[in-house]
Each structure stands twice: as structure tokens, then as C-alpha cells.
Scaffold this active site. Sequence first.
Site, PDB file in Angstrom:
ATOM      1  N   ASP A 148      57.872  47.518 -19.220  1.00  0.00           N
ATOM      2  CA  ASP A 148      59.165  46.839 -19.241  1.00  0.00           C
ATOM      3  C   ASP A 148      59.145  45.567 -20.084  1.00  0.00           C
ATOM      4  OD1 ASP A 148      60.466  48.622 -17.367  1.00  0.00           O
ATOM      5  OD2 ASP A 148      59.153  47.746 -15.857  1.00  0.00           O
ATOM      6  N   HIS A 166      51.908  45.732 -12.239  1.00  0.00           N
ATOM      7  CA  HIS A 166      52.536  46.983 -11.818  1.00  0.00           C
ATOM      8  C   HIS A 166      51.973  47.374 -10.463  1.00  0.00           C
ATOM      9  CE1 HIS A 166      53.811  51.209 -11.888  1.00  0.00           C
ATOM     10  NE2 HIS A 166      54.701  50.828 -12.777  1.00  0.00           N
TER      11      HIS A 166
END
Length: 429
Positions: free
Chosen positions: A364, A307
Amino acid sequence: MTEVKDARLTVDGSTIELEIERASIGNDGLSVSNLLRDTGLVTVDPGFTNTASCESAITYIDGDQGVLRYRGYPIEQLAEHSTFLEVAYLLIRGELPTESELTAFNHRVARHMHVHEGIKTFLGAFPRDAHPMAVLSGALSALSTFYPESVGRGEYEIELATVQLLAKTAVVISYLQRRVTGGELIEPRPGGHYVDEFMRVAFSGPDGELDIDPIVRRALDLLLILHADHEQNCSTSTVRIVGSSQANIYASVSAGIGALSGPLHGGANEAALRMFDHIKESGDTVEQFVAKVKDKSEGARLMGFGHRVYKSFDPRGTVVKRIADQVLDQLGGNNETFDMAKRLEEIALSDDYFIERKLYPNVDFYTGLLYSAMKFPVPIFTPLFALGRMPGWIAHYREMMHDPKTKIGRPRQIYTGVVERDYVPMDQR
């Protein structure tokens, strides 16, 4: 972090003082708002990765420590104890609601879930294969024309628009789900539980009845909570910069949906699911796929890991993994894909290649698996992200509107084109 007492910038022998903007926690900031006036220079920061565009009291992230807090409350606690509408109330109003406040909020949102017949006609005008994010952006922008009483910057209008957006976004996305799957539109029922009513309108048969598994209801509620806000990300910054022109909240949120539609922002969960499909279609084992990723082989892209903000772990990914186990076991969903996901996660968390590059599962990684198990088609994944993010967008718009420091967004540039040239007539080119 060592506290900075003062800051100075020296340019061509001249020194100017830089005012320090103090944070309650996290990074303090150096104010450069007078830099152009005092030096004739501007700062350069592609992607605004080192620029604070505003002060905000909504969400705090510590990427190094894997911390995410809404209004000071850790995401882990909210995920365990709250509902989505309770979190929405917290983000928008600043405090957790009392029981009576939450009941009133629930009832008010439920009363506004019916959408104008013109919106249904608007949705029906799009081709059935139109991407739902494009339709959603247009539909929410169009709300301002169907509900003009909620357009404006007064307290009454903003409160009404807040409820309208929370309520009608859920129904519009439910209708988009029905259009993707070929079902006829049905009416929402006033007074129902927010997530229950969303799923009923999205999935029920012609009789309007749906038996909702409590684990599935909780999982969807949790996913919406995890997506509810994430500080000054691309779509939220878009909402703020559009709203800074005093555009209404519907136009601002519609622009945010456009930003979220990009594959680098809202489409990551779709990409993660496609990755698993690619592995299965290739006939590779997870171990063989990982080897190709490490060798940077063509077509071997690792999705759902790492991320931009979180450098140790994504706290949302930790939360969602627990509910993923329950949902996929309960539904008997795509267990092959889930087994692949668990194996891929196990390898990534123990392999030096991934550890050194800080490639850990993010939120995700599992959300696409969950949405798929719940029978949402892939094109609806990003609209579901938008539904969850709606309270954050609303909260930031409202905060910006009341901030006396707000100015219309107008970034500078470094011009690198031709300095000057004379017009050449057509017959001389």
C-alpha cells in the site's frame, strides 16, 4: 517446523485425540470440529487469527519469509511475465493457460464488457458524491437481476458469472471514475485489451479515443496482479462465509466489497497518500515526521508500513517499488511526494525503531502514489483494489462450492450477558 505425529487434549482428566490436517506446505492444522460434541467446550479465537476455516489450493503465504505464491507460482515471476487476465485464469482454473486458451478467455471477457442499460440507470440514481465502493457493491449485487441466466450453482451458470464479473466490474468502475470526474459514459469496445479498454472507458474524451502510455498500462496490469488474491483475508473470508449459505456469487462478491471498503482492509493506500499530504501541510521534514512517529505524537501515524501477515517484508511492495520509479519518472508525476516516500523508506529500513518492530514498506505504501500519478481520484483507489481482487474472490467461491467439506459458516460465541431475568411491565420500570 517439527512435524507433529499426534495430538491430544486433556480436559478434566479425559483425553481426546485431535485429528491432524496435513498441509502440502506451511502449517498443519489440529481439527477441533468435534470438540463441542466430545467436551462441551468451544475454542476462542478473536479475529480467527489462529483458525483455518477451510482447505485451499489457491494461494500460499509464508509471512516470516516474505513468500506469496498463486497456485505455486511466485508472485515475482507472475509480476514479471504475466498479464492480469492470465493470472485470473490461473487462479480460477488452477493452471496457466496455453496461448489459445488465453486468447479465447480474453475474447470472451471482452465480449461481455457491455453493461445493461438498467445498470447505467442504477449508477445514475446515486448522488455523484456517493462513495464508489458503496455504489460498486450495489451494482455488482444488482447484476444478478439483470443477468438471471448466470445465477445458479451449475457449471454453465458459474462459468458465465465468472466472465460477467471480470468484464462488468471493470466497466462499472470505469463508469464510477467518469462520474467522479464529471464525464459522460461511453461504450466499451469488444475485442480490446482488458486494461486498455478499462482505461479508455475511464479516461477518454467524448470521442472515445485515448493514447495509453505502455508503462502506465503495464503498471496498472501489475497492480491488479499484485492484488489478485491474498489467501483468507477479511473480504475473501466474507465471500466464502456468504457463499457457504449457497447465496449466489454476485451476492457473495458484493459482501466482499463491503468488507474491503473498511479502512483497515482496502483503504490503506488512501491512508498512505493522506499521510504524505499531512507531512507537507504540517511543514515538517520527513525526519521530523519520523521523530514524531517514534514519540507517538498526536496525529503522527505511519501508514503503509508493516503487515499483519508478513513479518520480514511484503514481496508485493518489493515488486511495486520498481514500477513506481518508472511510472513517476515517465509521467513527471508528484515527484515531491515520491521523493518523500523514498526518504521515508530509507529511514525506516535503517532505523532500529522500525527494524525491531518489523515496520517495512508494504504494497500500500506505493500503490496510492501510482494511482494518483495515473490521475485516478482518491475515492477510486479502493475500487481498483476490488477490481484486482475479483479473480481471487471468484476462485475461492468456486473452490468452496466444490469442496464436500463445506458447511454453512456459523461461528460459536462465549456468552457473557445476563443469565436470566423476568420481564418488567412498562409501568414498573
